[in-house]
Design an enzyme around this catalytic site. Structure first.
Site, PDB file in Angstrom:
ATOM      1  N   GLU A 185       5.572 -10.533  -6.399  1.00 53.45           N
ATOM      2  CA  GLU A 185       4.656 -10.753  -7.513  1.00 53.45           C
ATOM      3  C   GLU A 185       5.116 -10.119  -8.814  1.00 53.45           C
ATOM      4  OE1 GLU A 185       3.135  -7.010  -5.390  1.00 53.45           O
ATOM      5  OE2 GLU A 185       4.144  -8.889  -4.882  1.00 53.45           O
ATOM      6  N   LYS A 230      -9.757 -11.705 -17.523  1.00 57.36           N
ATOM      7  CA  LYS A 230     -10.064 -11.867 -18.943  1.00 57.36           C
ATOM      8  C   LYS A 230      -9.305 -13.025 -19.583  1.00 57.36           C
ATOM      9  CE  LYS A 230     -12.232 -10.371 -22.624  1.00 57.36           C
ATOM     10  NZ  LYS A 230     -13.682 -10.098 -22.680  1.00 57.36           N
ATOM     11  N   CYS A 250       5.267  -5.977   1.797  1.00 54.09           N
ATOM     12  CA  CYS A 250       5.569  -4.545   1.894  1.00 54.09           C
ATOM     13  C   CYS A 250       4.757  -3.912   3.028  1.00 54.09           C
ATOM     14  CB  CYS A 250       5.320  -3.867   0.546  1.00 54.09           C
ATOM     15  SG  CYS A 250       6.125  -2.254   0.392  1.00 54.09           S
ATOM     16  N   TYR A 251       3.744  -3.088   2.721  1.00 49.44           N
ATOM     17  CA  TYR A 251       2.920  -2.504   3.787  1.00 49.44           C
ATOM     18  C   TYR A 251       2.291  -3.601   4.627  1.00 49.44           C
ATOM     19  CZ  TYR A 251      -0.712   0.228   6.152  1.00 49.44           C
ATOM     20  OH  TYR A 251      -1.516   0.808   7.104  1.00 49.44           O
ATOM     21  N   GLY A 255       0.835  -1.195   0.000  1.00 47.97           N
ATOM     22  CA  GLY A 255       0.000   0.000   0.000  1.00 47.97           C
ATOM     23  C   GLY A 255       0.867   1.241   0.000  1.00 47.97           C
ATOM     24  N   SER A 304     -23.849 -10.333 -25.865  1.00 50.51           N
ATOM     25  CA  SER A 304     -23.405  -9.030 -26.347  1.00 50.51           C
ATOM     26  C   SER A 304     -22.592  -9.130 -27.627  1.00 50.51           C
ATOM     27  CB  SER A 304     -22.554  -8.345 -25.276  1.00 50.51           C
ATOM     28  OG  SER A 304     -21.321  -9.034 -25.115  1.00 50.51           O
ATOM     29  N   GLY A 305     -22.115 -10.336 -27.925  1.00 49.66           N
ATOM     30  CA  GLY A 305     -21.223 -10.512 -29.066  1.00 49.66           C
ATOM     31  C   GLY A 305     -19.790 -10.748 -28.644  1.00 49.66           C
ATOM     32  N   GLY A 306     -19.502 -10.539 -27.350  1.00 50.75           N
ATOM     33  CA  GLY A 306     -18.154 -10.758 -26.843  1.00 50.75           C
ATOM     34  C   GLY A 306     -17.956 -12.159 -26.297  1.00 50.75           C
ATOM     35  N   VAL A 307     -16.714 -12.451 -25.937  1.00 48.93           N
ATOM     36  CA  VAL A 307     -16.368 -13.774 -25.414  1.00 48.93           C
ATOM     37  C   VAL A 307     -17.022 -14.019 -24.056  1.00 48.93           C
ATOM     38  CG1 VAL A 307     -14.450 -15.245 -24.644  1.00 48.93           C
ATOM     39  CG2 VAL A 307     -14.183 -13.813 -26.666  1.00 48.93           C
ATOM     40  N   ASP A 308     -17.087 -12.985 -23.210  1.00 49.45           N
ATOM     41  CA  ASP A 308     -17.594 -13.159 -21.847  1.00 49.45           C
ATOM     42  C   ASP A 308     -19.030 -13.675 -21.842  1.00 49.45           C
ATOM     43  OD1 ASP A 308     -15.158 -12.041 -21.220  1.00 49.45           O
ATOM     44  OD2 ASP A 308     -15.981 -10.056 -20.839  1.00 49.45           O
ATOM     45  N   SER A 309     -19.899 -13.001 -22.574  1.00 50.27           N
ATOM     46  CA  SER A 309     -21.308 -13.403 -22.559  1.00 50.27           C
ATOM     47  C   SER A 309     -21.521 -14.736 -23.261  1.00 50.27           C
ATOM     48  CB  SER A 309     -22.183 -12.319 -23.194  1.00 50.27           C
ATOM     49  OG  SER A 309     -21.845 -12.108 -24.546  1.00 50.27           O
ATOM     50  N   HIS A 334       8.406  -6.892  -3.319  1.00 54.55           N
ATOM     51  CA  HIS A 334       7.232  -7.381  -4.049  1.00 54.55           C
ATOM     52  C   HIS A 334       7.577  -8.661  -4.823  1.00 54.55           C
ATOM     53  CE1 HIS A 334       4.467  -3.991  -3.360  1.00 54.55           C
ATOM     54  NE2 HIS A 334       5.578  -3.264  -3.296  1.00 54.55           N
TER      55      HIS A 334
END
Length: 510
Positions: free
Chosen positions: A169, A366, A80-81, A53, A221-226, A167
């Site tokens: 990561e 994603k 860290c924090y 943080g 919607s036309g996207g991959v998610d939906s 860090h």
């Protein structure tokens, strides 16, 4: 499923911690540092990670988690924090460093039996701190140090408490993955069982239990998610799923009919198509606020879904392609952060929605959705398409959404996509699109003065959409795009290139 809860104290790297843990095969979830202790217990974590943080532990308004977390009997890793909060909470001493550390440092591993098992005696790490632990709480020992920080790694094996002042990561910490592996597998006892096949199995069971014998409507919607959302729900409830694909008038050239055919033929989904473009345009008249646009679009979708549900009869559930970045950006998940923008299927939903929501992808980033799509048999060409915003071209028109503005933007956007494909860059880029600006500029075309519209071109590279960098496009590509737009799109006489990264900007302009 066993999981790691990450308490977010406002670090810019919190999402990266979650992603790295997931990449190691362990499910992770981010919660605000202020999450009440009963809610943390209810989440049933198997371990906690305390993020970094930007604040000092002694600063005014410094974020403080409930100290009861140290009595849960869980392994805890402070970063860290997070290390400083742990030390301060357990009776140690944190002080301001005489020499602050920002950037690369050399870690000297003094004990490589616990958190630093397998780590080289001297290893590069990434530091970003002004405070340091000067006195350790009872039971802690120092197992790693740098030139400016004596307690760079601290451990209390008896209680399962560990901390690193750097860090692990980030890619700049050369052996950070080893450190995370040691914490997850050797210390916390996780198994690497977070993968897409196990996710599908778990989600299908959850959907069946939640829906029972009910019917579900899914918004495409036309996207991959939906699409992936619909495929998972279909796997769970079969033909009791009805998909609705609405033409909101905010799609790209030819997108509606091509996608409607693909949903029915390639994916064997039961799809109802609705042309509501006039309704959306009417409701968006004179609206220029990005937040109002998103909310109006979200509310209009819900109105149409509710009417279709009445027509079909007996539908109580609505499935949506909400993903984790949508949730993070639409809600103040990060400790001291604020809402970035309301995604139309999160912050844009009306409060009196009549459906119970089914959101199987809500936990996924994603790239994980794309891996899931591949697992479910979606072809790579579809998976690799660029993300397209739920509110469509409405958030790529800065200002009022009108038919004239949409026509200009569609033509310009089509040129951007075609030239990016021609240049062989489509797969390298996260997104490529045009934005219509609410300004006019003076130009000269055909020996005449013009006063026409300005189009911005946006090409970005990213892995998950949470952070992004602008693409260093060649002058030749930009020249072709600019020349074609100015020559072929009526009403435009100037093209500019957006060179803003995320942060500080977002990928979309609105």
């Amino acid at each position: 499923m066993p999981k790691v809860l990450i308490l977010d104290f406002g670090s810019q790297y919190t999402q990266l911690i979650a992603r790295k843990i997931r990449e190691l095969g362990v499910f992770s979830e981010i919660l605000p540092y202020s999450t009440p202790l009963p809610a943390l217990k209810a989440a049933s974590p198997s371990a906690l990670v305390l993020s970094g943080g930007p604040q000092s532990i002694y600063g005014q308004g410094a974020p403080r988690a409930d100290q009861g977390i140290f009595g849960l009997g869980l392994p805890i890793l402070g970063i860290c924090y997070g290390l400083q909060f742990m030390v301060h909470s357990l009776g140690g001493q944190v002080v301001s460093s005489v020499k602050r550390e920002y950037g690369l440092a050399l870690l000297l591993a003094e004990n490589r039996k616990g958190l630093l098992r397998g780590v080289k005696e001297k290893s590069q790490v990434w530091m970003s701190h002004g405070d340091r632990a000067a006195g350790l709480p009872e039971g802690f020992v120092t197992t790693g140090s740098t030139a400016n920080t004596r307690a760079a790694v601290i451990e209390n094996p008896a209680r399962g408490f560990y901390g690193v002042q750097f860090h692990p990561e980030v890619i700049h910490t050369r052996e950070g993955i080893k450190i995370l592996k040691n914490f997850l597998f050797r210390i916390a006892g996780f198994q690497a069982d977070w993968n897409m096949p196990s996710f599908i199995e778990r989600k299908v069971a959850e959907i069946r239990a939640a829906v029972g014998g009910g019917k579900v409507m899914s918004g495409l919607s036309g996207g991959v998610d939906s699409l992936v959302t619909s495929l998972i729900v279909q796997k769970a409830v079969g033909r009791r799923l009805t998909c609705v694909f609405i033409d909101n008038g905010l799609l790209r050239v030819g997108q509606y009919q091509a996608l409607l055919d693909a949903f029915r033929r390639r994916f064997n989904l039961k799809v109802v198509g609705i042309d509501a473009s006039d309704l959306f345009l009417d409701r968006l008249k004179k609206i220029v606020s990005p937040e109002k646009k998103r909310k109006i679009i979200g509310e209009t979708f819900i109105d149409l879904f509710e009417k279709e549900a009445v027509r079909l009869g007996g539908i109580d559930f609505l499935a949506q392609g909400t993903i984790y970045p949508d949730v993070i950006e639409s809600n103040p998940v990060k400790g001291p952060s604020s809402v970035i923008k309301s995604h139309h299927n999160v912050g844009g939903l009306p409060s009196d929605i009549k459906f119970r929501l089914v959101e199987p992808l809500r936990e996924l980033f994603k790239d994980e959705v794309r891996a899931l799509a591949l697992e479910m048999g979606v072809d790579r060409e579809y998976i690799r398409q660029h993300p397209f915003p739920g509110p469509g071209l409405a958030v790529r028109i800065v200002g009022e959404v009108t038919k004239e503005n949409l026509d200009i933007l569609r033509d310009a956007d089509e040129i951007v996509i075609r030239e990016v494909l021609k240049a062989g860059l489509y797969r390298k880029l996260w997104q490529a699109f045009a934005v219509l600006l609410p300004v006019r500029s003076v130009g000269v075309m055909g020996d005449k003065r013009t006063y026409e519209r300005v189009v911005a071109v946006r090409l970005v590279e990213s892995k998950d959409g949470m952070t992004a960098d602008w693409h260093k496009a060649s002058p030749e590509l930009l020249s072709r795009i600019s020349t074609r737009i100015v020559n072929e799109v009526a009403g435009v006489n100037r093209v500019v290139y957006d060179i803003t990264s995320k942060p500080p900007g977002t990928i979309e302009w609105e």
